[in-house]
Design a protein around this motif. Structure first.
Motif, PDB file in Angstrom:
ATOM      1  N   PHE A  83       0.838  -1.192   0.000  1.00  0.00           N
ATOM      2  CA  PHE A  83       0.000   0.000   0.000  1.00  0.00           C
ATOM      3  C   PHE A  83       0.875   1.244   0.000  1.00  0.00           C
ATOM      4  O   PHE A  83       1.978   1.260   0.546  1.00  0.00           O
ATOM      5  N   ILE A  84       0.379   2.267  -0.617  1.00  0.00           N
ATOM      6  CA  ILE A  84       1.008   3.584  -0.583  1.00  0.00           C
ATOM      7  C   ILE A  84      -0.078   4.603  -0.273  1.00  0.00           C
ATOM      8  O   ILE A  84      -1.255   4.379  -0.588  1.00  0.00           O
ATOM      9  N   ARG A  85       0.295   5.698   0.360  1.00  0.00           N
ATOM     10  CA  ARG A  85      -0.682   6.730   0.692  1.00  0.00           C
ATOM     11  C   ARG A  85      -0.553   7.892  -0.284  1.00  0.00           C
ATOM     12  O   ARG A  85       0.536   8.420  -0.499  1.00  0.00           O
ATOM     13  N   ILE A  86      -1.674   8.261  -0.873  1.00  0.00           N
ATOM     14  CA  ILE A  86      -1.719   9.378  -1.815  1.00  0.00           C
ATOM     15  C   ILE A  86      -2.814  10.319  -1.361  1.00  0.00           C
ATOM     16  O   ILE A  86      -3.989   9.936  -1.306  1.00  0.00           O
ATOM     17  N   GLN A  87      -2.433  11.529  -0.984  1.00  0.00           N
ATOM     18  CA  GLN A  87      -3.380  12.513  -0.450  1.00  0.00           C
ATOM     19  C   GLN A  87      -4.195  11.927   0.712  1.00  0.00           C
ATOM     20  O   GLN A  87      -5.399  12.147   0.828  1.00  0.00           O
ATOM     21  N   GLY A  88      -3.518  11.162   1.555  1.00  0.00           N
ATOM     22  CA  GLY A  88      -4.161  10.596   2.720  1.00  0.00           C
ATOM     23  C   GLY A  88      -4.976   9.348   2.464  1.00  0.00           C
ATOM     24  O   GLY A  88      -5.477   8.724   3.408  1.00  0.00           O
ATOM     25  N   ALA A 166      10.044 -10.396  -4.998  1.00  0.00           N
ATOM     26  CA  ALA A 166       9.139  -9.296  -5.322  1.00  0.00           C
ATOM     27  C   ALA A 166       9.099  -8.271  -4.196  1.00  0.00           C
ATOM     28  O   ALA A 166       9.063  -7.061  -4.442  1.00  0.00           O
ATOM     29  N   GLU A 167       9.101  -8.735  -2.958  1.00  0.00           N
ATOM     30  CA  GLU A 167       9.055  -7.817  -1.828  1.00  0.00           C
ATOM     31  C   GLU A 167      10.284  -6.914  -1.791  1.00  0.00           C
ATOM     32  O   GLU A 167      10.191  -5.725  -1.508  1.00  0.00           O
ATOM     33  N   ASN A 168      11.456  -7.494  -2.065  1.00  0.00           N
ATOM     34  CA  ASN A 168      12.682  -6.698  -2.074  1.00  0.00           C
ATOM     35  C   ASN A 168      12.669  -5.658  -3.184  1.00  0.00           C
ATOM     36  O   ASN A 168      13.308  -4.600  -3.068  1.00  0.00           O
ATOM     37  N   SER A 169      11.950  -5.939  -4.260  1.00  0.00           N
ATOM     38  CA  SER A 169      11.888  -5.005  -5.378  1.00  0.00           C
ATOM     39  C   SER A 169      11.143  -3.732  -5.019  1.00  0.00           C
ATOM     40  O   SER A 169      11.267  -2.723  -5.714  1.00  0.00           O
ATOM     41  N   HIS A 170      10.388  -3.750  -3.923  1.00  0.00           N
ATOM     42  CA  HIS A 170       9.660  -2.558  -3.486  1.00  0.00           C
ATOM     43  C   HIS A 170      10.564  -1.556  -2.765  1.00  0.00           C
ATOM     44  O   HIS A 170      10.189  -0.399  -2.601  1.00  0.00           O
ATOM     45  N   ARG A 171      11.718  -1.975  -2.315  1.00  0.00           N
ATOM     46  CA  ARG A 171      12.547  -1.116  -1.472  1.00  0.00           C
ATOM     47  C   ARG A 171      12.957   0.196  -2.146  1.00  0.00           C
ATOM     48  O   ARG A 171      12.872   1.264  -1.525  1.00  0.00           O
ATOM     49  N   PRO A 172      13.429   0.171  -3.413  1.00  0.00           N
ATOM     50  CA  PRO A 172      13.753   1.452  -4.053  1.00  0.00           C
ATOM     51  C   PRO A 172      12.553   2.391  -4.148  1.00  0.00           C
ATOM     52  O   PRO A 172      12.701   3.612  -4.036  1.00  0.00           O
ATOM     53  N   THR A 173      11.359   1.811  -4.320  1.00  0.00           N
ATOM     54  CA  THR A 173      10.149   2.631  -4.376  1.00  0.00           C
ATOM     55  C   THR A 173       9.916   3.331  -3.051  1.00  0.00           C
ATOM     56  O   THR A 173       9.576   4.520  -3.011  1.00  0.00           O
ATOM     57  N   ARG A 174      10.078   2.605  -1.957  1.00  0.00           N
ATOM     58  CA  ARG A 174       9.892   3.204  -0.639  1.00  0.00           C
ATOM     59  C   ARG A 174      10.880   4.338  -0.396  1.00  0.00           C
ATOM     60  O   ARG A 174      10.529   5.369   0.185  1.00  0.00           O
ATOM     61  N   ARG A 175      12.115   4.154  -0.832  1.00  0.00           N
ATOM     62  CA  ARG A 175      13.111   5.206  -0.641  1.00  0.00           C
ATOM     63  C   ARG A 175      12.726   6.459  -1.413  1.00  0.00           C
ATOM     64  O   ARG A 175      12.799   7.577  -0.881  1.00  0.00           O
ATOM     65  N   ARG A 176      12.311   6.289  -2.663  1.00  0.00           N
ATOM     66  CA  ARG A 176      11.921   7.462  -3.455  1.00  0.00           C
ATOM     67  C   ARG A 176      10.641   8.101  -2.930  1.00  0.00           C
ATOM     68  O   ARG A 176      10.476   9.316  -2.973  1.00  0.00           O
ATOM     69  N   GLU A 177       9.730   7.279  -2.435  1.00  0.00           N
ATOM     70  CA  GLU A 177       8.496   7.812  -1.865  1.00  0.00           C
ATOM     71  C   GLU A 177       8.799   8.739  -0.690  1.00  0.00           C
ATOM     72  O   GLU A 177       8.227   9.827  -0.571  1.00  0.00           O
ATOM     73  N   HIS A 179      11.681  10.257  -0.135  1.00  0.00           N
ATOM     74  CA  HIS A 179      12.445  11.400  -0.635  1.00  0.00           C
ATOM     75  C   HIS A 179      11.532  12.436  -1.290  1.00  0.00           C
ATOM     76  O   HIS A 179      11.758  13.643  -1.158  1.00  0.00           O
ATOM     77  N   MET A 180      10.486  11.967  -1.980  1.00  0.00           N
ATOM     78  CA  MET A 180       9.556  12.859  -2.664  1.00  0.00           C
ATOM     79  C   MET A 180       8.426  13.342  -1.748  1.00  0.00           C
ATOM     80  O   MET A 180       7.549  14.074  -2.182  1.00  0.00           O
ATOM     81  N   GLN A 181       8.477  12.937  -0.469  1.00  0.00           N
ATOM     82  CA  GLN A 181       7.449  13.300   0.504  1.00  0.00           C
ATOM     83  C   GLN A 181       6.063  12.868   0.020  1.00  0.00           C
ATOM     84  O   GLN A 181       5.109  13.637   0.039  1.00  0.00           O
ATOM     85  N   ARG A 182       5.993  11.651  -0.398  1.00  0.00           N
ATOM     86  CA  ARG A 182       4.787  10.963  -0.867  1.00  0.00           C
ATOM     87  C   ARG A 182       4.345  11.479  -2.245  1.00  0.00           C
ATOM     88  O   ARG A 182       4.723  12.567  -2.673  1.00  0.00           O
ATOM     89  N   PHE A 183       3.534  10.645  -2.903  1.00  0.00           N
ATOM     90  CA  PHE A 183       3.049  10.990  -4.232  1.00  0.00           C
ATOM     91  C   PHE A 183       1.799  11.867  -4.116  1.00  0.00           C
ATOM     92  O   PHE A 183       1.045  11.786  -3.146  1.00  0.00           O
ATOM     93  N   LYS A 184       1.584  12.682  -5.144  1.00  0.00           N
ATOM     94  CA  LYS A 184       0.485  13.654  -5.099  1.00  0.00           C
ATOM     95  C   LYS A 184      -0.804  13.124  -5.721  1.00  0.00           C
ATOM     96  O   LYS A 184      -1.882  13.620  -5.430  1.00  0.00           O
ATOM     97  N   SER A 185      -0.712  12.142  -6.613  1.00  0.00           N
ATOM     98  CA  SER A 185      -1.894  11.582  -7.264  1.00  0.00           C
ATOM     99  C   SER A 185      -1.551  10.195  -7.788  1.00  0.00           C
ATOM    100  O   SER A 185      -0.371   9.844  -7.923  1.00  0.00           O
ATOM    101  N   MET A 186      -2.584   9.405  -8.094  1.00  0.00           N
ATOM    102  CA  MET A 186      -2.345   8.081  -8.660  1.00  0.00           C
ATOM    103  C   MET A 186      -1.670   8.192 -10.019  1.00  0.00           C
ATOM    104  O   MET A 186      -0.802   7.385 -10.351  1.00  0.00           O
ATOM    105  N   ARG A 187      -2.065   9.179 -10.798  1.00  0.00           N
ATOM    106  CA  ARG A 187      -1.458   9.348 -12.120  1.00  0.00           C
ATOM    107  C   ARG A 187       0.022   9.671 -11.997  1.00  0.00           C
ATOM    108  O   ARG A 187       0.849   9.113 -12.717  1.00  0.00           O
ATOM    109  N   PHE A 192       5.613   8.103 -12.645  1.00  0.00           N
ATOM    110  CA  PHE A 192       6.972   8.099 -12.108  1.00  0.00           C
ATOM    111  C   PHE A 192       7.482   6.686 -11.886  1.00  0.00           C
ATOM    112  O   PHE A 192       8.592   6.342 -12.295  1.00  0.00           O
ATOM    113  N   LEU A 193       6.679   5.848 -11.213  1.00  0.00           N
ATOM    114  CA  LEU A 193       7.157   4.522 -10.836  1.00  0.00           C
ATOM    115  C   LEU A 193       7.389   3.636 -12.052  1.00  0.00           C
ATOM    116  O   LEU A 193       8.310   2.806 -12.054  1.00  0.00           O
TER     117      LEU A 193
END
Length: 236
Positions: A83-88, A166-177, A179-187, A192-193
């Motif tokens: 899961f990821i949080r986008i606009q709460g 597959a789980e380990n492949s998520h780690r770079p995404t978490r780091r960028r998330e 760094h970017m202070q979460r994503f602003k929209s699903m689009r 980006f991802l």
């Protein structure tokens, strides 16, 4: 034969510089302002807004060209969702990699039910002339619904302990998330991802499984393909 239009047309900066900026942003954990600073150190004065527009315009274009050059993926697929949080709001990032750790595709969705799983399977299978031999997932029942309908001949292995790839492949995404202070929209997250997963993965083979000489050869090949597919080539 009709050639496709040059995406670099009417850009003030050369294709090589645009390619370099997109590469820096997606391969390293850099912000647009970080890339602006690195280019300024080299005497290139360009705003971070221009770099942002380049990444938006060229990221998916470059990925499409690189994907056509990569070898056929493996026949054992590892699928996972986080899961990821986008606009709460909670959204779900679906990811698939093969047994070699190569990212097959990702998809950001608002649900994680059987319908969402089938949508992800359709995206994975689009344009492929083969089906996987084995599908490895965690114990989310949605995968079974989609697998029985769309991949009835594939072996399905369900275990939280078999899916570390597959789980380990998520780690770079978490780091960028972070760094970017979460994503602003699903689009925005999807655009980006999708680009980040393929561009970063193109330059990051499984180094711990290679000799130094083999790794350097793979790295040189990755740079050669990147230059061929992202820089405007002279036709003269």
């Amino acid at each position: 034969m009709k050639t496709s239009p040059d995406p670099h047309h009417r850009h003030r900066f050369p294709a090589e510089l645009i390619s370099q900026a997109v590469w820096l942003y997606h391969v390293f954990s850099l912000s647009f302002r970080d890339v602006e600073l690195l280019l300024a150190e080299r005497g290139v004065i360009v705003s971070y807004e221009s770099i942002r527009r380049w990444c938006l315009k060229f990221g998916s274009h470059f990925v499409g060209r690189i994907r056509r050059r990569r070898p056929r993926p493996g026949d054992k697929w590892h699928l996972d969702e986080v899961f990821i949080r986008i606009q709460g709001e909670v959204r779900y990032l679906w990811r698939a990699v093969d047994q070699n750790g190569v990212v097959l595709d990702i998809l950001v969705q608002s649900r994680w039910d059987g319908t969402a799983a089938k949508c992800f399977f359709k995206r994975l299978l689009k344009g492929l002339s083969y089906a996987p031999r084995v599908v490895v997932t965690d114990q989310l029942k949605s995968y079974g619904v989609a697998r029985r309908e769309m991949l009835p001949d594939a072996e399905h292995r369900e275990s939280r302990y078999l899916n570390n790839r597959a789980e380990n492949s998520h780690r770079p995404t978490r780091r960028r998330e972070r760094h970017m202070q979460r994503f602003k929209s699903m689009r925005q997250a999807q655009r980006f991802l999708s680009a980040h997963a393929f561009i970063s993965g193109h330059f990051r083979p499984r180094r711990h499984l290679m000799t130094a000489d083999r790794y350097r050869a793979m790295r040189a090949k990755a740079f050669k393909i990147w230059t061929q597919e992202t820089c405007a080539q002279s036709t003269g």
